[in-house]
Design a protein around this motif. Structure first.
Motif, PDB file in Angstrom:
ATOM      1  N   GLU A  38       0.837  -1.207   0.000  1.00  0.00           N
ATOM      2  CA  GLU A  38       0.000   0.000   0.000  1.00  0.00           C
ATOM      3  C   GLU A  38       0.871   1.256   0.000  1.00  0.00           C
ATOM      4  N   GLN A  39       1.860   1.254   0.879  1.00  0.00           N
ATOM      5  CA  GLN A  39       2.717   2.439   0.993  1.00  0.00           C
ATOM      6  C   GLN A  39       3.525   2.677  -0.272  1.00  0.00           C
ATOM      7  N   GLN A  40       3.989   1.592  -0.910  1.00  0.00           N
ATOM      8  CA  GLN A  40       4.759   1.755  -2.143  1.00  0.00           C
ATOM      9  C   GLN A  40       3.889   2.291  -3.280  1.00  0.00           C
ATOM     10  N   ILE A  41       2.665   1.756  -3.391  1.00  0.00           N
ATOM     11  CA  ILE A  41       1.756   2.249  -4.429  1.00  0.00           C
ATOM     12  C   ILE A  41       1.394   3.704  -4.149  1.00  0.00           C
ATOM     13  N   ALA A  42       1.120   4.010  -2.875  1.00  0.00           N
ATOM     14  CA  ALA A  42       0.804   5.393  -2.510  1.00  0.00           C
ATOM     15  C   ALA A  42       1.977   6.314  -2.803  1.00  0.00           C
ATOM     16  N   LYS A  43       3.199   5.841  -2.547  1.00  0.00           N
ATOM     17  CA  LYS A  43       4.388   6.643  -2.830  1.00  0.00           C
ATOM     18  C   LYS A  43       4.513   6.915  -4.315  1.00  0.00           C
ATOM     19  N   SER A  44       4.252   5.877  -5.114  1.00  0.00           N
ATOM     20  CA  SER A  44       4.298   6.051  -6.569  1.00  0.00           C
ATOM     21  C   SER A  44       3.227   7.022  -7.054  1.00  0.00           C
ATOM     22  N   ASN A  45       2.008   6.858  -6.518  1.00  0.00           N
ATOM     23  CA  ASN A  45       0.912   7.766  -6.904  1.00  0.00           C
ATOM     24  C   ASN A  45       1.192   9.199  -6.459  1.00  0.00           C
ATOM     25  N   ASN A  46       1.770   9.333  -5.271  1.00  0.00           N
ATOM     26  CA  ASN A  46       2.121  10.669  -4.797  1.00  0.00           C
ATOM     27  C   ASN A  46       3.162  11.322  -5.695  1.00  0.00           C
ATOM     28  N   ALA A  47       4.117  10.519  -6.144  1.00  0.00           N
ATOM     29  CA  ALA A  47       5.136  11.061  -7.050  1.00  0.00           C
ATOM     30  C   ALA A  47       4.506  11.504  -8.369  1.00  0.00           C
ATOM     31  N   SER A  48       3.565  10.680  -8.892  1.00  0.00           N
ATOM     32  CA  SER A  48       2.880  11.045 -10.140  1.00  0.00           C
ATOM     33  C   SER A  48       2.060  12.320  -9.957  1.00  0.00           C
ATOM     34  N   LEU A  49       1.336  12.379  -8.826  1.00  0.00           N
ATOM     35  CA  LEU A  49       0.533  13.570  -8.561  1.00  0.00           C
ATOM     36  C   LEU A  49       1.423  14.795  -8.371  1.00  0.00           C
ATOM     37  N   GLN A  50       2.587  14.591  -7.757  1.00  0.00           N
ATOM     38  CA  GLN A  50       3.503  15.709  -7.525  1.00  0.00           C
ATOM     39  C   GLN A  50       3.977  16.307  -8.842  1.00  0.00           C
TER      40      GLN A  50
END
Length: 387
Positions: A38-50
């Protein structure tokens, strides 16, 4: 024999214990692994959103600078205002429109730039070629014309809804002449998908309203929490993962499918519950096993002993449980049978003994009774003779 029995039960309990421990350890381990996923996917999504957030923020800042420079630091705009009553100022209007067009080429998320002179009624507009509004262009132009003439214009960036669409707007005014920059938020969400190929949907929202992808949110029943400042949160029982960032006075969120996005992920997410269920099933089997080999036979023996204590020697124990308990039950039934047989023999011997005593007593009584009868007769005869 006793050692074999103990060894057998030790092995069985060890197997049950290993299964329960395995279930708890692996269930906990898989839950921790899922948390890491979950945290890795969220980190990836956060990077994309950033990435998109940085782009959008830089575009907004660029629009702010562009509108400010156009209104206060542009020769064509100065001449446009200076020749307000002169019909020959139209070339300056065209120059301003050309400046707007050049800016739109480099700032793709901006939907339009509008020019309104409320004093003379002169209007000009340039729309982004990607937008393709059609008849909506006239709606936007007329709506902002009425808005600027009849209402108090907000300071800074603000949201304005026209029809079913929401627009992020920036208005600057000089001498009753307004320059308006417009972001079409629904189109900006589509552009994000088009330019950055996100695995998910971009949504603009605040506490009260959703400004883009409203159909997607309503169709899937997605809950958006404007006050949540965590790295990510889930909506719809982990069906969708939401990461979001603050932008001006609303938030931009990237919403991606999570739970149903992969069969492997779905299995991994369910595996802790499967291991825990396996542990509960094992405990249930262990309890049933103990009940069948220990508790039921023990209850049966206790009930039989209570009946024997009450004097019922006809009771017998049904053979059940493991072989060890069956042997105990067979020995118990044999013991009760022997006790019953011995008791019957004891009764028979006692009865025979009592009969013999009674017979002997009778034999003793009979001669004495006859002799006494003769003595009585003789006594009576003597009395008659004397009389």
């Amino acid at each position: 024999m006793k050692d074999k029995i103990l060894l057998k039960h030790k092995i069985l309990f060890s197997i049950f214990g290993v299964i329960i421990l395995f279930s708890l350890v692996f269930g906990t381990g898989m839950r921790m692994a899922i948390k890491q996923i979950e945290q890795q996917i969220a980190k990836s999504n956060n990077a994309s959103l950033q990435v998109y957030y940085n782009t959008l923020q830089s575009e907004i800042e660029r629009s702010e600078v562009f509108i400010t420079n156009t209104v206060y630091h542009n020769d064509a705009f100065d001449q446009f205002l200076a020749l307000r009553e002169d019909p020959g100022r139209s070339p300056f209007v065209g120059e301003i429109m050309d400046r707007f067009s050049e800016e739109l080429k480099d700032n793709q998320d901006v939907a339009a730039y509008l020019l309104y002179d409320t004093g003379t009624g002169v209007r000009g507009s340039v729309f982004n070629s990607i937008v393709g509004y059609g008849s909506v262009k006239e709606e936007i132009t007329d709506s902002f014309g009425t808005f600027l003439e009849e209402e108090e214009v907000p300071l800074g960036w603000f949201i304005k809804r026209i029809g079913s669409r929401s627009f992020l707007c920036r208005v600057m005014e000089r001498d009753n002449t307004f320059v308006v920059g417009i972001y079409d938020l629904p189109q900006a969400s589509k552009n994000a998908k088009l330019f950055y190929s996100y695995e998910g949907e971009i949504v603009f929202f605040n506490n009260q309203e959703i400004f883009s992808n409203e159909d997607f949110i309503q169709k899937n029943g997605i809950y958006l929490n404007y006050l949540d400042d965590s790295d990510y949160y889930f909506s719809n029982s982990k069906n969708y993962m939401v990461v979001q960032k603050q932008l001006i006075h609303f938030k931009v969120a990237l919403i991606s499918e999570f739970y149903n996005s992969s069969v492997v992920l779905k299995f991994l997410y369910m595996s802790p519950y499967l291991y825990i269920a396996l542990g509960f099933v094992t405990v249930w089997i262990l309890i049933g096993y103990l009940k069948s080999i220990l508790f039921r036979p023990m209850d049966s023996l206790v009930q039989a002993m209570q009946k024997i204590e009450e004097g019922d020697l006809n009771v017998r124990v049904e053979e059940q449980g493991g072989r060890e308990f069956q042997k105990v039950q067979q020995a118990f039934n044999h013991m009760i049978s022997e006790i019953t047989t011995l008791k019957i023999k004891s009764y028979e011997q006692q009865i025979a003994r009592e009969k013999a005593q009674l017979y002997a007593l009778k034999m003793q009584i009979r001669p004495h009774f006859f002799l006494n009868c003769l003595k009585s007769i003789f006594g009576l005869a003597q009395s008659e003779k004397i009389g």
